[in-house]
Design a protein around this motif. Structure first.
Motif, mmCIF file in Angstrom:
data_model
loop_
_atom_site.group_PDB
_atom_site.id
_atom_site.type_symbol
_atom_site.label_atom_id
_atom_site.label_comp_id
_atom_site.label_asym_id
_atom_site.label_seq_id
_atom_site.Cartn_x
_atom_site.Cartn_y
_atom_site.Cartn_z
ATOM 1 N N PRO A 554 -11.966 -7.443 -2.885
ATOM 2 C CA PRO A 554 -12.878 -6.626 -3.687
ATOM 3 C C PRO A 554 -12.378 -5.177 -3.815
ATOM 4 O O PRO A 554 -12.731 -4.461 -4.740
ATOM 5 N N GLU A 555 -11.559 -4.781 -2.893
ATOM 6 C CA GLU A 555 -11.014 -3.424 -2.953
ATOM 7 C C GLU A 555 -9.611 -3.481 -2.373
ATOM 8 O O GLU A 555 -9.441 -3.837 -1.212
ATOM 9 N N VAL A 556 -8.619 -3.194 -3.213
ATOM 10 C CA VAL A 556 -7.242 -3.258 -2.696
ATOM 11 C C VAL A 556 -6.766 -1.849 -2.409
ATOM 12 O O VAL A 556 -6.896 -0.950 -3.245
ATOM 13 N N ASP A 557 -6.217 -1.684 -1.209
ATOM 14 C CA ASP A 557 -5.663 -0.387 -0.844
ATOM 15 C C ASP A 557 -4.154 -0.451 -1.076
ATOM 16 O O ASP A 557 -3.429 -1.042 -0.288
ATOM 17 N N PHE A 558 -3.698 0.109 -2.186
ATOM 18 C CA PHE A 558 -2.267 -0.012 -2.504
ATOM 19 C C PHE A 558 -1.453 0.986 -1.683
ATOM 20 O O PHE A 558 -1.782 2.170 -1.627
ATOM 21 N N VAL A 559 -0.413 0.463 -1.044
ATOM 22 C CA VAL A 559 0.497 1.327 -0.285
ATOM 23 C C VAL A 559 1.679 1.608 -1.194
ATOM 24 O O VAL A 559 2.286 0.680 -1.724
ATOM 25 N N LEU A 560 1.985 2.888 -1.393
ATOM 26 C CA LEU A 560 3.008 3.204 -2.397
ATOM 27 C C LEU A 560 4.097 4.106 -1.837
ATOM 28 O O LEU A 560 4.586 5.012 -2.510
ATOM 29 N N ASP A 561 4.465 3.826 -0.590
ATOM 30 C CA ASP A 561 5.426 4.716 0.056
ATOM 31 C C ASP A 561 6.854 4.528 -0.461
ATOM 32 O O ASP A 561 7.635 5.457 -0.508
ATOM 33 N N HIS A 562 7.179 3.328 -0.825
ATOM 34 C CA HIS A 562 8.532 3.080 -1.331
ATOM 35 C C HIS A 562 8.605 3.481 -2.806
ATOM 36 O O HIS A 562 7.682 3.186 -3.573
#
Ligand code: ARG
Length: 649
Positions: A554-562
């Motif tokens: 229901p809620e995606v926490d996108f990790v965008l370190d790369h």
């Protein structure tokens, strides 16, 4: 709202505070291609020095940066030399926006605030002759534009304005009466009608060659004389005198043009000798063009015999054309051919005469146009109506029936003059609030740079071309690790997609070279590559037991370190903006290019960022969600271009 607009809004507020026109100036915040220094750049300071009476753009940039509130949106702004302001979105901003896209079944593309009503006139072939590769451009480009407009929330009526009433019917009627092979017609009527069309066309062409040949020979002689004269006069000084040199070059060019024309005519005459039977038919039916016009005129006047033939031929022609549309998966809301408007032509011309908008000139009826030397002819001396008359009546009908804001005509650029005059006429007779737009396109060329033809020299029919595309696609997918029974279906999707994509990816206004081999390659700028990327997203989701259509959470926490993750994420967020850009100038190539860019970003993400083997569970979820969004964006994007996907290839 688009991310870029969120940033612009903040800038607008700051600029307003400075007593400037924030709304328009903030448009100078734009996305950058090279994201080394940030995602956006505000190019404002240099152009404001005069207005603000401050010489140093750095000082202006500092002032703006101090005032603009970027909290919760961007990292602190950085000022580059000459006052450029570099802006980098916060990863949390990107993640939040992506999550919104992930949760939305329309990829967070908002319906436009002010929907318009569009009539899109496309495909519109002349049905009495076989459809060829040129028709595919109008069909495919028009279909994509209509789908994109609809997706953005506009009301769209698609209309296949069939050429079902023109000279081509006069040609097959004449052919039927004089050259019919009854057995062939009984066995399979459409190929026989096509043959009749080609025969009559050929004879008319030969007759015009006969007429042109002596004239052109004379023109060559004259041009030779002229060149000799110019050379005698200027030859001595041409090396130093530019004007003299130009005169010689011009004379040479003129001669060359006439010679080329003569060569073509002579080639035609030579080819004619190879067909003695047809050639004697040519002599037996002199002035065929006039005879064909007479047959057409009789049809229009309601002659019982010609009308009966037309009633017999039309459904046959339509059936064969619909077969192609079915294969291409193209549907229209309406198919009102030219014949449908026939009864409106007389009253329309009369009305324009009555209200003084049209005038009789040398027996013909014309609308004199501001800004055009030649008037628009709407009824000939002999009473015949023209292509333009039908188009005017069609505008009238469309306005009455749909009250559109815009009518788009997706038609070959060679009809440019017709449409500019038509639109000027329409404006002058009262349709001045209507957007009339010729969405023109260039020619499909063969590898020799000339309009695409088969080896035998005739224009290629469409069906064999579709077959060939599918066959070539089959050769390409043959090596893929998919079950044999699926390969045929995949080849079908890849082959048809290839033809459509090649047509769409080129800026529509330019010509392009039709090269089936290149079109189906998996490693080129092709739909096959994009479809392949889609299949890869499917495969990874399949392995993880996740469906393509349901949000991962229901809620995606996108990790965008790369950086590859971040680049892909930003690319995915551009979808809505790209669609809006497409509709600015009706340029579906922007979407075609975008989907290729998405696929490339996905590929570099996939190479650099392990998904299933990601270091943490949270990272794995984020990356799976990126794969899913990539897949959904590609699928939706291709669908808007009229291209399908397969789950496995
Ligand atoms: N039938 C025409 C042709 O093949 C194209 C018609 C385009 N549409 C129109 N409303 N004029 O050249």
């Amino acid at each position: 709202m688009l991310l870029v607009d969120l940033v612009r809004e903040r800038f607008a507020a700051a600029l307003n505070q400075m007593g400037l026109d924030g709304t328009s100036l903030s448009q100078r915040v734009t996305a950058v291609r090279d994201t080394q220094f940030g995602d956006y750049q505000a190019n404002l300071a240099m152009s404001l020095t005069k207005q603000l009476g401050i010489q140093d753009p750095m000082q202006i940039a500092q002032d703006i940066v101090q005032r603009v509130d970027l909290s919760g949106l961007c990292e602190p702004a950085e000022i580059a030399p000459r006052g450029f302001i570099n802006l980098k979105l916060k990863n949390s901003t990107i993640s939040k926006a992506l999550n919104e896209v992930a949760q939305s079944n329309r990829l967070a593309v908002h319906p436009v605030a002010k929907p318009r009503t569009y009539v899109v006139d496309y495909s519109s072939p002349n049905v009495a002759k076989p459809m060829h590769v040129g028709h595919i451009r109008s069909t495919v480009i028009g279909d994509a534009i209509a789908k994109i407009l609809k997706f953005l929330g506009h009301k769209v009526i698609t209309d296949n304005h069939l050429g079902d009433w023109g000279t081509q019917f006069g040609m097959i009627i004449y052919g039927y009466k004089h050259f019919l092979d009854p057995a062939a017609f009984a066995a399979d009527p459409v190929p026989e009608l096509s043959r009749l069309y080609r025969v009559v066309h050929q004879l008319i062409d030969w007759q015009s060659t006969e007429k042109e040949l002596p004239k052109t020979k004379l023109a060559v002689e004259k041009a030779e004389e002229k060149l000799a004269k110019v050379q005698a006069e200027f030859g001595a000084v041409a090396a130093t005198d530019k004007k003299a040199k130009r005169s010689i070059e011009d004379a040479q060019k003129e001669l060359k043009n006439h010679q080329e024309k003569l060569k073509k005519l002579e080639d035609t005459t030579e080819a004619r000798k190879q067909q003695p039977d047809l050639s004697s038919a040519c002599d037996k039916h002199p002035d065929l063009e006039t005879r064909v016009l007479q047959e057409t005129a009789k049809l229009h006047a309601g002659d019982a015999e010609n009308k009966a033939l037309w009633d017999q031929f039309l459904p046959l022609c339509l059936e064969s054309i619909h077969h192609i549309y079915d294969r291409l998966d193209i549907q229209f809301d309406m198919e009102l051919g030219e014949s449908y408007f026939h009864n409106r032509l007389g009253p329309l011309v009369q009305r324009l005469l009555d209200n003084g908008m049209a005038k009789i000139s040398e027996g013909a009826v014309c609308v004199f146009l501001n800004g055009f030397e030649v008037p628009m002819l709407i009824r000939k001396q002999d009473g015949a109506y023209l292509y333009a008359t039908t188009d005017l009546a069609t505008i009238e009908y469309r306005v009455e029936t749909f009250k559109p804001d815009a009518i788009l005509y997706v038609v070959d650029h060679r009809q440019g003059d017709h449409f500019s005059k038509l639109f000027a006429t329409a404006k002058q007779i009262g349709y001045d609030q209507l957007e009339l737009n010729h969405v023109s396109f260039g020619t499909v060329l063969g590898k020799d740079g000339k309009p695409y033809k088969t080896r035998s020299g005739s224009v290629v029919g469409l069906e064999p071309l579709l077959d060939e595309a599918i066959e070539r696609a089959f050769q390409v997918v043959e090596s893929l690790p998919i079950p044999t029974e699926e390969k045929r279906e995949v080849a079908q999707t890849v082959g048809l997609g290839a033809i459509k994509y090649a047509d769409l990816v080129h800026n529509r206004t330019s010509d392009y070279v039709f090269d089936l081999e290149k079109m189906v390659r998996l490693d080129g700028h092709t739909s096959a590559y994009i479809q392949y990327s889609y299949a890869r997203t499917c495969s990874i989701l399949r392995n993880a037991g996740i469906s393509m259509s349901e949000p991962i959470a229901p809620e995606v926490d996108f990790v965008l370190d790369h950086s590859a993750e971040r680049t892909l994420a930003l690319m995915l967020l551009k979808f809505e903006e790209v669609l809006l850009h497409v509709t600015n100038d009706y340029m579906p190539n922007l979407l075609a290019d975008y989907l290729y860019d998405v696929s490339k970003s996905y590929s570099s993400f996939f190479e650099q960022c392990p998904v299933i083997k990601a270091e943490t569970e949270a990272l794995k979820q984020s990356r799976l969600a990126l794969c899913q969004l990539t897949g959904r964006t590609i699928k939706q994007g291709l669908e808007l271009l009229g291209i399908n996907v397969v789950d496995r290839m």
